[in-house]
Design an enzyme around this catalytic site. Structure first.
Site, mmCIF file in Angstrom:
data_model
loop_
_atom_site.group_PDB
_atom_site.id
_atom_site.type_symbol
_atom_site.label_atom_id
_atom_site.label_comp_id
_atom_site.label_asym_id
_atom_site.label_seq_id
_atom_site.Cartn_x
_atom_site.Cartn_y
_atom_site.Cartn_z
ATOM 1 N N GLU A 182 -9.505 -1.188 7.021
ATOM 2 C CA GLU A 182 -8.244 -1.388 7.707
ATOM 3 C C GLU A 182 -8.424 -1.203 9.217
ATOM 4 O O GLU A 182 -7.869 -1.939 10.009
ATOM 5 C CB GLU A 182 -7.210 -0.406 7.153
ATOM 6 C CG GLU A 182 -5.810 -0.668 7.661
ATOM 7 C CD GLU A 182 -4.760 0.207 6.969
ATOM 8 O OE1 GLU A 182 -5.134 1.151 6.260
ATOM 9 O OE2 GLU A 182 -3.573 -0.090 7.165
ATOM 10 N N GLU A 229 -4.263 9.396 17.702
ATOM 11 C CA GLU A 229 -4.708 10.785 17.916
ATOM 12 C C GLU A 229 -5.766 11.140 16.870
ATOM 13 O O GLU A 229 -6.800 11.739 17.188
ATOM 14 C CB GLU A 229 -3.523 11.760 17.816
ATOM 15 C CG GLU A 229 -2.577 11.740 19.009
ATOM 16 C CD GLU A 229 -1.720 10.476 19.100
ATOM 17 O OE1 GLU A 229 -1.437 9.872 18.043
ATOM 18 O OE2 GLU A 229 -1.361 10.086 20.220
ATOM 19 N N SER A 288 4.487 -0.898 3.792
ATOM 20 C CA SER A 288 4.706 -2.238 4.354
ATOM 21 C C SER A 288 4.874 -3.261 3.251
ATOM 22 O O SER A 288 4.119 -3.257 2.273
ATOM 23 C CB SER A 288 3.524 -2.673 5.217
ATOM 24 O OG SER A 288 3.470 -1.886 6.372
ATOM 25 N N GLN A 336 0.861 -1.183 0.000
ATOM 26 C CA GLN A 336 0.000 0.000 0.000
ATOM 27 C C GLN A 336 0.899 1.235 0.000
ATOM 28 O O GLN A 336 1.645 1.465 0.952
ATOM 29 C CB GLN A 336 -0.868 -0.019 1.260
ATOM 30 C CG GLN A 336 -1.792 1.168 1.391
ATOM 31 C CD GLN A 336 -2.402 1.233 2.792
ATOM 32 O OE1 GLN A 336 -1.718 1.024 3.792
ATOM 33 N NE2 GLN A 336 -3.683 1.510 2.862
HETATM 34 C C1 LIG Z 1 4.634 -0.377 10.975
HETATM 35 C C2 LIG Z 1 4.061 0.633 10.055
HETATM 36 C C3 LIG Z 1 3.552 0.228 8.855
HETATM 37 C C4 LIG Z 1 3.050 1.166 7.961
HETATM 38 N N1 LIG Z 1 2.590 0.704 6.757
HETATM 39 C C5 LIG Z 1 2.168 1.619 5.844
HETATM 40 C C6 LIG Z 1 1.792 1.184 4.536
HETATM 41 O O1 LIG Z 1 1.812 0.000 4.233
HETATM 42 N N2 LIG Z 1 1.427 2.116 3.630
HETATM 43 C C7 LIG Z 1 1.379 3.427 3.943
HETATM 44 O O2 LIG Z 1 1.009 4.204 3.094
HETATM 45 N N3 LIG Z 1 1.716 3.885 5.180
HETATM 46 C C8 LIG Z 1 2.117 2.996 6.129
HETATM 47 N N4 LIG Z 1 2.490 3.434 7.390
HETATM 48 C C9 LIG Z 1 2.489 4.864 7.656
HETATM 49 C C10 LIG Z 1 1.356 5.330 8.566
HETATM 50 O O3 LIG Z 1 0.143 5.289 7.896
HETATM 51 C C11 LIG Z 1 1.716 6.733 9.037
HETATM 52 O O4 LIG Z 1 2.859 6.596 9.849
HETATM 53 C C12 LIG Z 1 0.631 7.402 9.833
HETATM 54 O O5 LIG Z 1 -0.457 7.739 9.027
HETATM 55 C C13 LIG Z 1 1.146 8.651 10.564
HETATM 56 O O6 LIG Z 1 1.829 9.523 9.720
HETATM 57 P P1 LIG Z 1 3.282 10.052 10.097
HETATM 58 O O7 LIG Z 1 4.101 8.874 10.461
HETATM 59 O O8 LIG Z 1 3.732 10.901 9.001
HETATM 60 O O9 LIG Z 1 3.063 10.896 11.405
HETATM 61 P P2 LIG Z 1 2.597 12.417 11.460
HETATM 62 O O10 LIG Z 1 1.330 12.584 10.711
HETATM 63 O O11 LIG Z 1 3.712 13.311 11.146
HETATM 64 O O12 LIG Z 1 2.261 12.519 13.002
HETATM 65 C C14 LIG Z 1 3.252 12.697 14.023
HETATM 66 C C15 LIG Z 1 2.521 12.785 15.351
HETATM 67 O O13 LIG Z 1 1.647 13.912 15.340
HETATM 68 C C16 LIG Z 1 0.336 13.525 15.624
HETATM 69 N N5 LIG Z 1 -0.595 14.313 14.840
HETATM 70 C C17 LIG Z 1 -0.563 14.604 13.523
HETATM 71 N N6 LIG Z 1 -1.625 15.330 13.164
HETATM 72 C C18 LIG Z 1 -2.366 15.484 14.281
HETATM 73 C C19 LIG Z 1 -3.588 16.113 14.568
HETATM 74 N N7 LIG Z 1 -4.338 16.753 13.639
HETATM 75 N N8 LIG Z 1 -4.052 16.047 15.837
HETATM 76 C C20 LIG Z 1 -3.321 15.409 16.804
HETATM 77 N N9 LIG Z 1 -2.182 14.804 16.591
HETATM 78 C C21 LIG Z 1 -1.704 14.835 15.339
HETATM 79 C C22 LIG Z 1 0.263 12.060 15.212
HETATM 80 O O14 LIG Z 1 -0.804 11.405 15.841
HETATM 81 C C23 LIG Z 1 1.619 11.579 15.608
HETATM 82 O O15 LIG Z 1 1.593 11.257 16.978
HETATM 83 C C24 LIG Z 1 3.013 2.525 8.304
HETATM 84 C C25 LIG Z 1 3.489 2.932 9.545
HETATM 85 C C26 LIG Z 1 4.016 1.998 10.417
HETATM 86 C C27 LIG Z 1 4.531 2.471 11.742
#
Ligand SMILES: Cc1cc2nc3c(=O)[nH]c(=O)nc-3n(C[C@H](O)[C@H](O)[C@H](O)COP(=O)(O)OP(=O)(O)OC[C@H]3O[C@@H](n4cnc5c(N)ncnc54)[C@H](O)[C@@H]3O)c2cc1C
Lengths: 326, 390
Positions: free
Chosen positions: B244, B367, B161, B124
């Site tokens: 999901e 969150e 992933s 994905q």
């Molecule tokens: C093991 C693993 C597998 C994954 N697999 C996939 C995959 O297969 N395909 C894919 O596309 N993605 C994948 N992801 C990515 C995942 O979807 C994102 O990590 C997730 O959506 C969060 O985005 P970010 O990591 O950029 O964090 P950010 O969005 O930068 O967030 C950082 C922190 O800020 C907080 N935050 C952000 N915005 C807000 C808000 N409006 N209010 C309060 N808090 C907020 C978040 O909750 C988090 O704690 C994977 C992640 C992991 C850890």
């Protein structure tokens, strides 16, 4: 496979909501706390007409002959609206115990609401609201006694009046199974009341935070506030299926009924307590007042969390079951 | 449980239990390693050969036309047998429902069957370095190539992933930079070995390259591989996001099986320990999750809709998973530090604990899920959007 409530049960919940919503339960509770049990007794009679007092009483004794799922439905509504009185004791525990004794005639008076009864927890020495009860019973060992209320004790919830009770004449030796089942049912009814009270605390808090403004915004738009309430919602939504599951097991008299009733009580204790804490916190100082009706539910939850088995007690029962299953 | 299953449902359970009892491989090496990925694909082939790979799909696609109830029963039996999580889950539980709903007959014919036996594993590709929680802000672009009848993809995806081991990807690209954020996005399917695609594995906290970055350097995708209408990608994608978080990825069988192992560990190690309340609470939570799921199944089978309740569900399972594994580590005491060979259960507890820590992050952070619950279920005011001019 059928898990959720039937259409009749949903209608039953709605009719209780209508009845309790029309009745001023807050004034009845406040009066009850001042020892004026008149309005609360009126409500008791109305709920008796709706069948709540006779849910677990067989039809030939004037009851409804309902299931534990009906109990779960009714007690969630009682908890939501905050009805005063010894509901768990009179409508759940005593009927289950006396149905198998040689005193079933008392049940006729309980089911039509002309009387109510109270009873101690197993091997406990206190009973709730004995001042309104025609009979107070004491459970010690596997024996049932007449009880005599003596000293009045103060509950954290002013709407609950507790009494020290002395055991008098022994009435019956009962099968331990019967006590266990009655206790499980009490825990279940208590869990349902807690979920109802928790839902009420959540609803009232949502209503408050969408109108209370600070720093130029409604406080409900702040994320810390939203997240606290979302966590309450999750906890309540996942406690309810345990109550429904345990109600099915109790009705089926299954081998895991005690374990599952305990699971429902632990989860409901935690969820309702979380709801009460969030409600108090998010109302600010006004939440800390007696004046605000919210206090009725906050203190009710505090009392019900320890009534009919503390979290630790029910965890122990589950732990024992999980060791034996292995 | 006194919930009544029909005779057919019970027979289905018995058949699944027997087959899994005879065929389940138990734990396999991590699917995020080369050897592990191979072993997992082999297991997918075994499942498919006996039509246990996609039980809810139509029979002509290798399924059993199982009802939702039967699917949950299968999942319970699957995890009870100790079988591993599925390497094909992105395909069969995230992409396939969309292919069934929005895919062309040609796309269904090309892609459904190969995902049932592990011959095509999907990744994905949604997140980007600058677009995580705010997924609609993605910048990877697709521009029109009328001559060749398709699109040219460019940009970068991340945290994808299985991408290091997968064959194909599905993802969102901006096709109309002028359109409103959620509008100008299009859903594409593409091979990960296409010309112009580079996949860079990224080590996860657990040490394996479970996810990766994907770079798109003018990658051509023909019109046949646009899923849904161009510009409609957001709507198409959101129908999977619910999956999901909701039922599909986290069936209760997983947590029931894990809590059974926890109870066994506790009985074997120290049934009087301080960890007892953690064991009991984990057991209660798994039981609650299982019963909640049956409520959801009944609701969906009756034509209902999960909607924002997928977020309630996600918050619960992700926290349950961590609590359960923290309790296991507490029971293991100093042994909790060990991983791999020589560790208790060959390190399964430590591995699963590390994986559980990602639960509150992927599939939309907790969150964000709390915001969804508060706004869409409780009706609290929307978040203030800093991008909007006051
Ligand atoms: C093991 C693993 C597998 C994954 N697999 C996939 C995959 O297969 N395909 C894919 O596309 N993605 C994948 N992801 C990515 C995942 O979807 C994102 O990590 C997730 O959506 C969060 O985005 P970010 O990591 O950029 O964090 P950010 O969005 O930068 O967030 C950082 C922190 O800020 C907080 N935050 C952000 N915005 C807000 C808000 N409006 N209010 C309060 N808090 C907020 C978040 O909750 C988090 O704690 C994977 C992640 C992991 C850890």
């Amino acid at each position: 496979m059928k898990f959720s409530l039937s259409a009749e049960q949903q209608d039953f919940a709605k009719s209780l909501d209508a009845l309790l919503g029309d009745f001023d339960t807050v004034s009845a509770s406040r009066a009850w706390a001042r020892s004026d049990t008149g309005p609360g007794t009126d409500l008791w009679r109305k709920l008796a007409e709706a069948g709540v007092t006779g849910l677990l009483i067989p039809e030939d004794l004037g009851g409804v002959g309902g299931s534990h799922l009906d109990v779960a439905v009714a007690f969630e509504r009682l908890g939501y609206h905050g009805a005063p009185g010894p509901w768990i004791e009179s409508a759940v525990v005593v009927p289950l115990i006396l149905a198998n004794s040689d005193k079933p005639e008392i049940l006729t008076d309980l089911s039509d609401g002309t009387q109510c009864a109270s009873i101690t927890e197993p091997d406990g020495s206190r009973a709730l609201d004995s001042h309104v009860a025609a009979n107070t019973f004491v459970v010690a060992g596997h024996r049932l006694y007449e009880g005599t209320p003596s000293k009045k004790l103060r509950s954290v919830d002013p709407v609950r009046t507790l009494f020290d009770v002395q055991a008098g004449t022994a009435i019956a030796d009962l099968d331990p199974e019967i006590f266990t089942r009655a206790y499980d049912s009490a825990a279940l009814a208590c869990a349902s009341s807690l979920i109802g009270a928790g839902e009420r605390l959540l609803d009232d808090t949502v209503a408050y935070v969408v109108q209370r403004k600070q720093f130029g915004r409604v406080v409900g738009s702040y994320q810390a506030v939203k997240h606290a309430l979302a966590d309450v919602k999750v906890a309540l939504d996942f406690a309810r299926p345990l109550v429904i599951g345990a109600a099915h097991e109790l009705s089926a008299q299954s081998a895991v009924a005690s374990r599952d009733a305990s699971a429902a009580k632990v989860a409901a204790n935690k969820a309702a307590y979380r709801a009460a804490r969030a409600a108090l916190q998010l109302h600010g100082a006004v939440g800390y007042t007696m004046e605000l009706d919210l206090s009725l539910w906050i203190l009710r939850v505090q009392a019900l969390v320890t009534a009919w088995g503390t979290t630790a007690h029910h965890r122990d029962r589950i732990a024992t079951a999980l060791t034996q299953e292995n | 449980m006194s919930m009544k299953f029909t005779a057919d449902e019970s027979a289905f359970r018995a058949e699944a239990r027997q087959w899994l009892g005879e065929n389940s491989p138990g734990r396999l090496p991590s699917m995020d390693t080369e050897n592990g990925a191979r072993a997992h694909r082999q297991w997918e082939r075994t499942l498919a050969a006996s039509r246990w790979s996609v039980v809810a799909w139509p029979e002509d696609l290798g399924g059993r036309d199982a009802s939702l109830t039967e699917w949950v029963i299968f999942e319970e039996e699957y995890y009870r047998s100790g079988a591993p999580t599925r390497i094909s889950q992105n395909g069969i539980s995230l992409l396939a429902p969309i292919l069934f709903q929005h895919g062309t007959a040609d796309q269904q014919a090309r892609y459904l069957q190969p995902m049932t036996d592990g011959s095509e594993v999907w990744a994905q590709a949604w997140s980007e370095p600058e677009a995580g929680s705010d997924l609609a802000s993605i910048r990877s672009r697709a521009s029109r190539d009328d001559e060749r009848g398709g699109w040219i993809l460019s940009g970068q995806k991340t945290w994808s992933s299985r991408a290091p081991w997968a064959d194909r990807g599905f993802g969102l690209f901006r096709t109309d930079p002028q359109a409103e954020r959620h509008r100008g996005l299009t859903y594409f399917l593409f091979p990960l070995d296409a010309e112009g695609v580079t996949v860079r594995p990224i080590g996860q906290l657990d040490g394996d390259a479970g996810f990766g970055e994907i770079f798109f350097d003018d990658v051509f995708v023909s019109d046949d591989d646009v899923l849904g209408a161009p510009g409609d990608g957001w709507r198409v994608a959101m129908s999977t996001a619910g999956n999901e978080r909701g039922l599909s990825l986290r069936s209760p069988g997983r947590f029931c099986a894990a809590v059974d192992r926890l109870v066994a560990l506790w009985n074997e190690r120290d049934a009087d320990s301080a960890a007892t309340s953690g064991v009991v609470d984990s057991w209660i939570a798994a039981q609650a999750y299982r019963l909640y799921t049956w409520g959801t199944v009944e609701n969906l089978s009756g034509g209902g809709d999960i909607g924002a309740y997928g977020s309630v569900n996600k918050l619960f399972w992700s926290q349950l998973d961590i609590g359960l594994h923290e309790t296991a580590l507490e029971l293991l005491g100093p042994d909790a530090e060990l991983r791999g060979e020589g560790a208790p259960a060959d390190g399964a507890w430590a591995d699963d604990y590390l994986f559980s820590l990602a639960g509150p992050i992927y599939a939309g952070t907790n969150e964000i899920q709390r915001n969804i619950v508060a706004e869409r279920i409780l009706g609290l005011p929307r978040e203030i959007d800093a991008r909007k001019k006051p």
